[in-house]
Design a protein around this motif. Structure first.
Motif, PDB file in Angstrom:
ATOM      1  N   ALA A 384      11.489 -20.569 -36.211  1.00  0.00           N
ATOM      2  CA  ALA A 384      10.524 -19.473 -36.157  1.00  0.00           C
ATOM      3  C   ALA A 384       9.083 -19.978 -36.192  1.00  0.00           C
ATOM      4  O   ALA A 384       8.251 -19.600 -35.360  1.00  0.00           O
ATOM      5  CB  ALA A 384      10.771 -18.507 -37.314  1.00  0.00           C
ATOM      6  N   PHE A 385       8.775 -20.862 -37.141  1.00  0.00           N
ATOM      7  CA  PHE A 385       7.391 -21.295 -37.311  1.00  0.00           C
ATOM      8  C   PHE A 385       6.978 -22.342 -36.285  1.00  0.00           C
ATOM      9  O   PHE A 385       5.807 -22.392 -35.890  1.00  0.00           O
ATOM     10  CB  PHE A 385       7.179 -21.822 -38.733  1.00  0.00           C
ATOM     11  N   MET A 386       7.900 -23.187 -35.863  1.00  0.00           N
ATOM     12  CA  MET A 386       7.552 -24.154 -34.830  1.00  0.00           C
ATOM     13  C   MET A 386       7.227 -23.431 -33.531  1.00  0.00           C
ATOM     14  O   MET A 386       6.335 -23.819 -32.786  1.00  0.00           O
ATOM     15  CB  MET A 386       8.695 -25.157 -34.615  1.00  0.00           C
ATOM     16  N   SER A 387       7.954 -22.349 -33.255  1.00  0.00           N
ATOM     17  CA  SER A 387       7.677 -21.560 -32.064  1.00  0.00           C
ATOM     18  C   SER A 387       6.326 -20.855 -32.173  1.00  0.00           C
ATOM     19  O   SER A 387       5.562 -20.794 -31.202  1.00  0.00           O
ATOM     20  CB  SER A 387       8.791 -20.523 -31.867  1.00  0.00           C
ATOM     21  N   LYS A 388       6.010 -20.346 -33.355  1.00  0.00           N
ATOM     22  CA  LYS A 388       4.763 -19.586 -33.543  1.00  0.00           C
ATOM     23  C   LYS A 388       3.544 -20.494 -33.561  1.00  0.00           C
ATOM     24  O   LYS A 388       2.513 -20.192 -32.935  1.00  0.00           O
ATOM     25  CB  LYS A 388       4.852 -18.784 -34.837  1.00  0.00           C
ATOM     26  N   LEU A 389       3.631 -21.613 -34.278  1.00  0.00           N
ATOM     27  CA  LEU A 389       2.474 -22.488 -34.444  1.00  0.00           C
ATOM     28  C   LEU A 389       2.346 -23.508 -33.319  1.00  0.00           C
ATOM     29  O   LEU A 389       1.241 -24.001 -33.055  1.00  0.00           O
ATOM     30  CB  LEU A 389       2.556 -23.211 -35.794  1.00  0.00           C
ATOM     31  N   GLY A 390       3.477 -23.872 -32.715  1.00  0.00           N
ATOM     32  CA  GLY A 390       3.427 -24.760 -31.564  1.00  0.00           C
ATOM     33  C   GLY A 390       3.603 -26.233 -31.864  1.00  0.00           C
ATOM     34  O   GLY A 390       4.147 -26.971 -31.053  1.00  0.00           O
ATOM     35  N   TYR A 391       3.190 -26.696 -33.020  1.00  0.00           N
ATOM     36  CA  TYR A 391       3.262 -28.124 -33.334  1.00  0.00           C
ATOM     37  C   TYR A 391       4.653 -28.485 -33.878  1.00  0.00           C
ATOM     38  O   TYR A 391       5.238 -27.750 -34.666  1.00  0.00           O
ATOM     39  CB  TYR A 391       2.197 -28.504 -34.354  1.00  0.00           C
ATOM     40  N   TYR A 392       5.142 -29.633 -33.464  1.00  0.00           N
ATOM     41  CA  TYR A 392       6.465 -30.058 -33.928  1.00  0.00           C
ATOM     42  C   TYR A 392       6.426 -31.353 -34.734  1.00  0.00           C
ATOM     43  O   TYR A 392       7.299 -31.597 -35.564  1.00  0.00           O
ATOM     44  CB  TYR A 392       7.422 -30.241 -32.745  1.00  0.00           C
ATOM     45  N   GLN A 393       5.403 -32.204 -34.534  1.00  0.00           N
ATOM     46  CA  GLN A 393       5.358 -33.494 -35.218  1.00  0.00           C
ATOM     47  C   GLN A 393       5.360 -33.374 -36.745  1.00  0.00           C
ATOM     48  O   GLN A 393       6.070 -34.123 -37.427  1.00  0.00           O
ATOM     49  CB  GLN A 393       4.123 -34.274 -34.741  1.00  0.00           C
ATOM     50  N   PRO A 394       4.619 -32.429 -37.356  1.00  0.00           N
ATOM     51  CA  PRO A 394       4.611 -32.349 -38.821  1.00  0.00           C
ATOM     52  C   PRO A 394       5.978 -32.056 -39.429  1.00  0.00           C
ATOM     53  O   PRO A 394       6.247 -32.465 -40.565  1.00  0.00           O
ATOM     54  CB  PRO A 394       3.628 -31.197 -39.098  1.00  0.00           C
ATOM     55  N   TRP A 395       6.847 -31.356 -38.709  1.00  0.00           N
ATOM     56  CA  TRP A 395       8.168 -31.040 -39.254  1.00  0.00           C
ATOM     57  C   TRP A 395       8.978 -32.317 -39.488  1.00  0.00           C
ATOM     58  O   TRP A 395       9.678 -32.437 -40.504  1.00  0.00           O
ATOM     59  CB  TRP A 395       8.916 -30.103 -38.310  1.00  0.00           C
ATOM     60  N   ALA A 551       4.653 -41.741 -34.187  1.00  0.00           N
ATOM     61  CA  ALA A 551       4.474 -42.107 -32.772  1.00  0.00           C
ATOM     62  C   ALA A 551       4.595 -40.910 -31.845  1.00  0.00           C
ATOM     63  O   ALA A 551       4.453 -41.052 -30.627  1.00  0.00           O
ATOM     64  CB  ALA A 551       5.506 -43.171 -32.387  1.00  0.00           C
ATOM     65  N   MET A 552       4.870 -39.730 -32.398  1.00  0.00           N
ATOM     66  CA  MET A 552       5.003 -38.533 -31.566  1.00  0.00           C
ATOM     67  C   MET A 552       3.647 -38.049 -31.082  1.00  0.00           C
ATOM     68  O   MET A 552       2.620 -38.269 -31.726  1.00  0.00           O
ATOM     69  CB  MET A 552       5.680 -37.401 -32.352  1.00  0.00           C
ATOM     70  N   ARG A 553       3.640 -37.363 -29.958  1.00  0.00           N
ATOM     71  CA  ARG A 553       2.427 -36.759 -29.441  1.00  0.00           C
ATOM     72  C   ARG A 553       1.985 -35.605 -30.356  1.00  0.00           C
ATOM     73  O   ARG A 553       2.811 -34.849 -30.842  1.00  0.00           O
ATOM     74  CB  ARG A 553       2.640 -36.234 -28.024  1.00  0.00           C
ATOM     75  N   ARG A 554       0.689 -35.452 -30.539  1.00  0.00           N
ATOM     76  CA  ARG A 554       0.159 -34.330 -31.332  1.00  0.00           C
ATOM     77  C   ARG A 554      -0.086 -33.146 -30.399  1.00  0.00           C
ATOM     78  O   ARG A 554      -1.186 -32.614 -30.309  1.00  0.00           O
ATOM     79  CB  ARG A 554      -1.139 -34.722 -32.037  1.00  0.00           C
ATOM     80  N   GLU A 555       0.955 -32.754 -29.696  1.00  0.00           N
ATOM     81  CA  GLU A 555       0.822 -31.696 -28.698  1.00  0.00           C
ATOM     82  C   GLU A 555       1.313 -30.365 -29.232  1.00  0.00           C
ATOM     83  O   GLU A 555       2.049 -30.302 -30.219  1.00  0.00           O
ATOM     84  CB  GLU A 555       1.594 -32.066 -27.422  1.00  0.00           C
ATOM     85  N   LYS A 556       0.935 -29.317 -28.561  1.00  0.00           N
ATOM     86  CA  LYS A 556       1.284 -27.959 -28.956  1.00  0.00           C
ATOM     87  C   LYS A 556       2.204 -27.370 -27.897  1.00  0.00           C
ATOM     88  O   LYS A 556       1.845 -27.310 -26.722  1.00  0.00           O
ATOM     89  CB  LYS A 556       0.016 -27.116 -29.104  1.00  0.00           C
ATOM     90  N   LEU A 557       3.392 -26.936 -28.314  1.00  0.00           N
ATOM     91  CA  LEU A 557       4.402 -26.425 -27.391  1.00  0.00           C
ATOM     92  C   LEU A 557       4.742 -24.976 -27.718  1.00  0.00           C
ATOM     93  O   LEU A 557       4.230 -24.394 -28.675  1.00  0.00           O
ATOM     94  CB  LEU A 557       5.666 -27.282 -27.471  1.00  0.00           C
ATOM     95  N   PHE A 558       5.642 -24.423 -26.902  1.00  0.00           N
ATOM     96  CA  PHE A 558       6.221 -23.088 -27.134  1.00  0.00           C
ATOM     97  C   PHE A 558       5.176 -21.981 -27.109  1.00  0.00           C
ATOM     98  O   PHE A 558       5.338 -20.935 -27.733  1.00  0.00           O
ATOM     99  CB  PHE A 558       6.964 -23.032 -28.476  1.00  0.00           C
ATOM    100  N   GLN A 559       4.090 -22.219 -26.421  1.00  0.00           N
ATOM    101  CA  GLN A 559       3.036 -21.213 -26.345  1.00  0.00           C
ATOM    102  C   GLN A 559       3.064 -20.545 -24.978  1.00  0.00           C
ATOM    103  O   GLN A 559       3.757 -20.944 -24.061  1.00  0.00           O
ATOM    104  CB  GLN A 559       1.670 -21.854 -26.572  1.00  0.00           C
ATOM    105  N   GLY A 560       2.271 -19.510 -24.823  1.00  0.00           N
ATOM    106  CA  GLY A 560       2.164 -18.840 -23.538  1.00  0.00           C
ATOM    107  C   GLY A 560       3.425 -18.143 -23.113  1.00  0.00           C
ATOM    108  O   GLY A 560       3.794 -18.130 -21.949  1.00  0.00           O
TER     109      GLY A 560
END
Length: 570
Positions: A384-395, A551-560
């Motif tokens: 739920a929160f990864m989809s809402k916030l977009g970032y996955y690396q911190p998890w 080493a993961m990208r600091r990218e934002k996914l699951f948006q738009g």
């Protein structure tokens, strides 16, 4: 309209190819590059189901399909609380590891190959075939007169279970539209989680009841009989993944060489890991030979896949192109490592409480619920929160660090006198940390690769999950048996190896019960200490996730408007 027609024709095999590694014939240099096929999602989708399959019929069909995932997960954990009863009845504690590893090994070795068959042949009848194989394996386990027959049943159930899981995903993909598919795929995750939770409880209940442990396997036959009419009469029979192609042509396009090399390499590796130090010394010529054979076969598989020997790039078993992508490669390693976090506690927590608290199988299974329920809750929170916030690396970073701390406490501070509340607290932390990232790889892979690469991306991450599960359970069982045997031998040097193996059962063993209280305590401490060492593997799994997250990208996914992540259980 041509785009819609192409989409409709390829939709039937979109998830059937999950384990085939199928992709476009020329992979792009950057898997993160956008694909023109994404434009198809903006156009209306044609109906996915036949006219008769709506309302209560559709609900029953989905329930029947998801039930196969439930049964597969149930069989994976139900053995966790049955081991003392099985050893007491059959003996051969040196074969203890095979009760779980045989099931997982066969699933791992056949997973990718079955996907290729589903991508070429009628999914309904191939799915029913695998259900039949799984039920036969369950019947053999229930009626087993010896440990060897029980292991044979687990082998057959593992082969059938892997096939019916892939079939479940395939049939859902061919009876749903792309927009509604995540909802129904998420139901397979719920079925898997429910089966995982109930496995130890159901197994313990049967072992403690007058029905006996054999009904832990016969229950699969009962549930299968209930859903059989839905499987036969409601699942559509008109979903041909390759209409107009002859059976001979379809069979010719299977990557048989890849399937054989992959299966043989995995079997050789896991045979060496399970036999080493228990049945044969680690420096035995046979163990060394098995490791060498596994290495040679792995190299041969790599050469065969890279150079497309006896296959084509589009039909090769493994999607080799993903090993060149940083994000997908990291996800593979983290998914495999997460298997240690899930499966080692699932098997070791009930054993710990049976030894230290004298729990019955049912009570020991119930003790597992805080860990698994907490983990499943965090699966949902992560999605739920990864989809809402977009970032996955911190998890991965936070979850991995939590696991490192909790696993260290389990490995180095817990003994037979540790309070129940402390053990619960440590295992709940492991469950929380694991839930933060263990299933995230499936969702992330779908977001970072082009549409035409989604199916093989999910497939190879699923293989990493199967491989990690089998590898870490083999290592954990080897550590448990080898370390226990070594310590007990120093405490009771007059015992034979067979008697020491029986002593590993702790307070349930007549050998231990005949000892005075001081020796009983020392033997029990030896076994609990060996259980603690298995949590070092959990610590390693958490460390892999935390370190690789850097080493993961600091990218934002699951948006738009992207779909929320779906926990695809493997």
């Amino acid at each position: 309209m041509a785009a819609l027609q192409d989409k409709d024709e390829t939709k039937a095999s979109s998830l059937a190819d999950v384990s085939t590694g199928n992709g476009s014939s020329t992979p792009p240099a950057d898997l993160h590059a956008p694909s023109d096929e994404k434009q198809l999602s903006e156009e209306p989708e044609p109906p996915a189901r036949p006219d008769y399959l709506h309302g209560w019929k559709w609900a029953l069909c989905i329930a029947a399909i998801v039930s196969s995932t439930f049964l597969y997960a149930l069989d994976g954990t139900i053995i966790a609380v049955l081991q003392p009863q099985l050893i007491e009845e059959f003996g051969h504690i040196e074969d203890l590891a095979w009760l779980s590893v045989a099931f997982l090994l066969c699933a791992t070795a056949t997973n990718m190959g079955w996907g290729q068959f589903y991508g070429n042949f009628n999914a309904k009848w191939f799915y029913l075939f695998h259900i039949f194989v799984f039920e036969v394996g369950s019947a053999i386990c229930g009626a087993a007169p010896s440990m060897n027959v029980l292991i044979l049943g687990r082998v057959i159930a593992g082969i059938g279970g892997a096939g019916q899981y892939i079939g479940c995903m395939t049939i859902i993909s061919t009876t749903t539209t792309m927009s509604e598919r995540p909802v129904y795929i998420s139901l397979t995750g719920f079925g898997w989680g429910l089966g995982t939770v109930l496995g130890p409880v159901i197994g313990g209940a049967f072992a403690q009841s007058s029905a006996g442990w054999r009904w832990s396997f016969y229950i699969n036959l009962l549930i299968g009989a209930i859903y059989a009419p839905a499987w036969f009469f409601l699942i559509p029979n008109d979903r041909d993944p390759r209409p107009g192609t002859s059976l001979r042509a379809r069979a010719a396009e299977i990557d048989y060489a890849g399937i054989v090399l992959q299966s043989a390499a995995l079997v050789s590796l896991f045979l060496a890991l399970n036999l080493g130090g228990v049945t044969l010394p680690w420096d035995s010529g046979r163990i060394i030979a098995m490791f060498v054979v596994a290495g040679v076969l792995a190299i041969a598989l790599g050469v065969q896949q890279v150079f497309n020997l006896l296959t084509t790039e589009a039909r090769r078993l493994l999607p080799v192109q993903f090993f060149k992508d940083r994000t997908v490669s990291i996800l593979l390693a983290c998914t495999a490592a997460a298997s240690a976090l899930i499966n080692i506690p699932t098997f070791m927590i009930p054993l710990f409480f049976q030894l230290t608290r004298g729990d019955s199988p049912l009570d020991a299974g119930v003790r597992l619920l805080p860990f698994i329920v907490c983990m499943i809750v965090f699966f949902i929170v992560n999605g739920a929160f990864m989809s809402k916030l977009g970032y996955y690396q911190p998890w991965f970073l936070v979850g991995g660090c939590i696991v490192i701390v909790a696993a260290s406490l389990m490995a180095f501070t817990v003994d037979q006198y540790t309070s129940v509340s402390r053990v619960y607290g440590f295992t709940v932390l492991i469950g929380a940390g694991t839930g933060m990232f263990a299933q995230a790889g499936f969702a992330i892979a779908q977001a970072v690769v082009p549409v035409d690469k989604i199916a093989p991306a999910i497939g190879i991450i699923g293989l990493a999950q199967f491989f990690g599960t089998t590898l870490f359970l083999a290592l954990a069982n080897s550590i448990l048996l080898n370390d226990s045997q070594s310590k007990i031998q120093s405490i009771l040097p007059y015992l034979s190896v067979d008697e020491i193996h029986q002593a590993i059962l702790g307070t349930r063993s007549d050998i231990v019960k005949s000892l005075d209280s001081d020796l009983q305590s020392r033997v029990l401490a030896a076994i609990v200490g060996a259980i603690g060492k298995t949590y070092i593997l959990v610590l390693v799994g958490g460390a892999i996730a935390a370190i690789l997250s850097l080493a993961m990208r600091r990218e934002k996914l699951f948006q738009g408007g992207a779909s929320a992540p779906v926990a695809a259980m493997g």
